[in-house]
Design a protein around this motif. Structure first.
Motif, PDB file in Angstrom:
ATOM      1  N   ASP A 169     -23.046   3.204 -19.906  1.00 39.14           N
ATOM      2  CA  ASP A 169     -23.308   2.021 -19.092  1.00 39.14           C
ATOM      3  C   ASP A 169     -24.288   1.036 -19.716  1.00 39.14           C
ATOM      4  O   ASP A 169     -24.290  -0.140 -19.394  1.00 39.14           O
ATOM      5  CB  ASP A 169     -23.885   2.474 -17.756  1.00 39.14           C
ATOM      6  N   MET A 170     -25.203   1.533 -20.558  1.00 41.47           N
ATOM      7  CA  MET A 170     -26.247   0.731 -21.212  1.00 41.47           C
ATOM      8  C   MET A 170     -27.287   0.174 -20.243  1.00 41.47           C
ATOM      9  O   MET A 170     -27.949  -0.824 -20.529  1.00 41.47           O
ATOM     10  CB  MET A 170     -25.643  -0.391 -22.054  1.00 41.47           C
ATOM     11  N   MET A 171     -27.484   0.831 -19.099  1.00 44.51           N
ATOM     12  CA  MET A 171     -28.594   0.463 -18.224  1.00 44.51           C
ATOM     13  C   MET A 171     -29.895   1.025 -18.811  1.00 44.51           C
ATOM     14  O   MET A 171     -29.915   2.132 -19.364  1.00 44.51           O
ATOM     15  CB  MET A 171     -28.395   1.033 -16.817  1.00 44.51           C
ATOM     16  N   ASP A 172     -30.976   0.288 -18.679  1.00 45.90           N
ATOM     17  CA  ASP A 172     -32.274   0.757 -19.176  1.00 45.90           C
ATOM     18  C   ASP A 172     -32.733   1.977 -18.385  1.00 45.90           C
ATOM     19  O   ASP A 172     -32.678   1.980 -17.148  1.00 45.90           O
ATOM     20  CB  ASP A 172     -33.326  -0.344 -19.050  1.00 45.90           C
ATOM     21  N   GLY A 173     -33.197   3.001 -19.094  1.00 52.85           N
ATOM     22  CA  GLY A 173     -33.788   4.162 -18.456  1.00 52.85           C
ATOM     23  C   GLY A 173     -32.804   5.182 -17.929  1.00 52.85           C
ATOM     24  O   GLY A 173     -33.209   6.170 -17.303  1.00 52.85           O
ATOM     25  N   ARG A 174     -31.507   5.016 -18.197  1.00 55.89           N
ATOM     26  CA  ARG A 174     -30.549   5.913 -17.553  1.00 55.89           C
ATOM     27  C   ARG A 174     -30.568   7.320 -18.129  1.00 55.89           C
ATOM     28  O   ARG A 174     -30.289   8.285 -17.431  1.00 55.89           O
ATOM     29  CB  ARG A 174     -29.142   5.326 -17.569  1.00 55.89           C
ATOM     30  N   VAL A 175     -30.938   7.490 -19.390  1.00 54.19           N
ATOM     31  CA  VAL A 175     -30.971   8.839 -19.961  1.00 54.19           C
ATOM     32  C   VAL A 175     -32.053   9.672 -19.268  1.00 54.19           C
ATOM     33  O   VAL A 175     -31.809  10.818 -18.851  1.00 54.19           O
ATOM     34  CB  VAL A 175     -31.199   8.790 -21.484  1.00 54.19           C
ATOM     35  N   ALA A 176     -33.250   9.121 -19.122  1.00 54.04           N
ATOM     36  CA  ALA A 176     -34.325   9.839 -18.444  1.00 54.04           C
ATOM     37  C   ALA A 176     -33.962  10.135 -16.995  1.00 54.04           C
ATOM     38  O   ALA A 176     -34.239  11.227 -16.474  1.00 54.04           O
ATOM     39  CB  ALA A 176     -35.621   9.031 -18.507  1.00 54.04           C
ATOM     40  N   TRP A 177     -33.345   9.168 -16.326  1.00 50.74           N
ATOM     41  CA  TRP A 177     -32.976   9.345 -14.928  1.00 50.74           C
ATOM     42  C   TRP A 177     -31.961  10.481 -14.789  1.00 50.74           C
ATOM     43  O   TRP A 177     -32.122  11.378 -13.944  1.00 50.74           O
ATOM     44  CB  TRP A 177     -32.399   8.046 -14.375  1.00 50.74           C
ATOM     45  N   LEU A 239     -35.865   4.974 -27.677  1.00 54.68           N
ATOM     46  CA  LEU A 239     -35.934   5.190 -26.235  1.00 54.68           C
ATOM     47  C   LEU A 239     -35.100   6.393 -25.817  1.00 54.68           C
ATOM     48  O   LEU A 239     -35.548   7.235 -25.012  1.00 54.68           O
ATOM     49  CB  LEU A 239     -35.473   3.932 -25.498  1.00 54.68           C
ATOM     50  N   ASP A 240     -33.880   6.505 -26.343  1.00 52.53           N
ATOM     51  CA  ASP A 240     -33.011   7.623 -25.970  1.00 52.53           C
ATOM     52  C   ASP A 240     -33.601   8.959 -26.410  1.00 52.53           C
ATOM     53  O   ASP A 240     -33.520   9.959 -25.685  1.00 52.53           O
ATOM     54  CB  ASP A 240     -31.617   7.437 -26.556  1.00 52.53           C
ATOM     55  N   GLU A 241     -34.201   8.986 -27.593  1.00 51.87           N
ATOM     56  CA  GLU A 241     -34.856  10.209 -28.055  1.00 51.87           C
ATOM     57  C   GLU A 241     -36.004  10.587 -27.110  1.00 51.87           C
ATOM     58  O   GLU A 241     -36.142  11.748 -26.705  1.00 51.87           O
ATOM     59  CB  GLU A 241     -35.384  10.024 -29.472  1.00 51.87           C
ATOM     60  N   ALA A 242     -36.819   9.604 -26.757  1.00 48.98           N
ATOM     61  CA  ALA A 242     -37.968   9.857 -25.881  1.00 48.98           C
ATOM     62  C   ALA A 242     -37.534  10.288 -24.489  1.00 48.98           C
ATOM     63  O   ALA A 242     -38.237  11.061 -23.822  1.00 48.98           O
ATOM     64  CB  ALA A 242     -38.842   8.607 -25.794  1.00 48.98           C
ATOM     65  N   GLU A 243     -36.375   9.801 -24.038  1.00 53.19           N
ATOM     66  CA  GLU A 243     -35.909  10.107 -22.687  1.00 53.19           C
ATOM     67  C   GLU A 243     -35.140  11.420 -22.599  1.00 53.19           C
ATOM     68  O   GLU A 243     -34.777  11.857 -21.506  1.00 53.19           O
ATOM     69  CB  GLU A 243     -35.036   8.955 -22.167  1.00 53.19           C
ATOM     70  N   GLY A 244     -34.863  12.049 -23.744  1.00 51.46           N
ATOM     71  CA  GLY A 244     -34.262  13.377 -23.701  1.00 51.46           C
ATOM     72  C   GLY A 244     -32.804  13.478 -24.080  1.00 51.46           C
ATOM     73  O   GLY A 244     -32.151  14.485 -23.767  1.00 51.46           O
TER      74      GLY A 244
END
Length: 328
Positions: A169-177, A239-244
């Motif tokens: 989707d490319m929404m910001d923060g979605r990996v962490a969520w 960001l993706d690495e940091a979010e998991g």
């Protein structure tokens, strides 16, 4: 003066060429996207993607069985959802008895050894055709309200048996969520393959035909990346690495080989690439017109993606290429 250094010595026979070959393709490199649709005992060829079909749930089982015999063990199912089931909040995406999640569960039941990567984005289920929630007044794609929907979608897919969640989707923060939602509900074993650099590309047209998921109005440039940008991909990667994220993906592949290599050079995570529908369709169209050797061109393109740094390739060529590799 005659040359002292002669690289051609390493090309003089097939055995030597094979011995010094730097990059190799195998069927294990491929993730095969498959399209599923409502109905029974039917297949329908997608006109803009020759050789690729929409399968009813019973027929997709046959297709996966044939691929498994060829050595392809990873699949990315995508649903063609009936328009009457679509709404602005993509509610059908969490229906465990709906087409998509029921088919995912059926595949895992019949082929427990395969890996299923499921797609997290609202567009197949959204009456607006966008990957996130659309503000009805301004038309803006709302980032944070979209996370709620995407998290529940990912959770439903994990419950259905998904091995890998693929937020596209490319929404910001979605990996962490999504990682938090999965972990809090007992799915810490489910992986996330993030669409880290998904560009606003002209190569997606046939895919949108296959799913009938084109935006009803507006475009996706406010959330998908500008094709002119390289360094932005590294920001998204960090960001993706940091979010998991467990794996990262570049999409498309063929026009973004430099991005694949850039990301590969900056991460220790597995890197995947999506050889998208338009890239597939170009080669098929040229081959049908006799302008290129379709098989050789297919294998050269896949090799280029692997050589650029992709550890795995999502490709509509997966079944065909696996058959070529089996033939030797």
């Amino acid at each position: 003066m005659l040359p002292t250094h002669r690289p051609r010595r390493n090309r003089k026979s097939a055995v030597i060429r094979d011995m010094v070959q730097e990059t190799r393709l195998t069927a294990h490199d491929f993730i095969y996207p498959v399209f599923i649709t409502e109905g029974h005992n039917q297949t329908e060829e997608i006109k803009s993607m020759p050789g690729i079909f929409r399968f009813t749930a019973d027929r997709v089982i046959d297709e996966i069985g044939q691929c498994v015999e060829l050595g392809v063990k990873a699949f990315a199912p995508f649903p063609n959802i009936n328009e009457v089931l679509k709404d602005p909040m993509a509610r059908e995406s969490t229906n465990l008895e709906g087409l998509y999640l029921k088919t995912v569960a059926d595949i895992k039941r019949q082929f427990p050894e395969v890996v299923l990567m499921t797609d997290v984005a609202m567009d197949p289920y959204s009456s607006d055709g966008h990957d996130g929630v659309v503000d009805p007044d301004s038309g803006e794609i709302l980032n944070d309200p979209s996370l709620e929907v995407l998290g529940q979608m990912a959770l439903a897919q994990a419950r259905a048996g998904a091995d890998i969640i693929g937020p596209s989707d490319m929404m910001d923060g979605r990996v962490a969520w999504i990682r938090r939602v999965l972990d809090e509900n007992g799915f810490s074993h489910v992986s996330i393959m993030s669409y880290t650099a998904k560009y606003a590309s002209a190569f997606y047209g046939p895919f949108r035909d296959a799913l009938s998921s084109a935006p009803k109005k507006g475009d996706k440039k406010s959330y998908q990346m500008n094709p002119a940008n390289r360094l932005e991909a590294l920001r998204e990667l960090a960001l993706d690495e940091a979010e998991g994220a467990d794996m990262v993906m570049i999409k498309p592949a063929l026009s973004y080989l430099d991005i694949i290599r850039e990301v590969k050079n900056h991460t220790h995570l597995p890197v995947t690439a999506y050889n998208v529908s338009g890239e597939y369709a170009m080669i098929k169209a040229a081959a049908q017109n006799g302008w290129v050797d379709g098989e050789r061109t297919m294998m050269e393109v896949l090799m280029s993606i692997k050589r650029a740094g992709a550890d795995a390739i999502l490709t509509y060529f997966a079944k065909e290429a696996a058959a070529v590799l089996r033939r030797g």
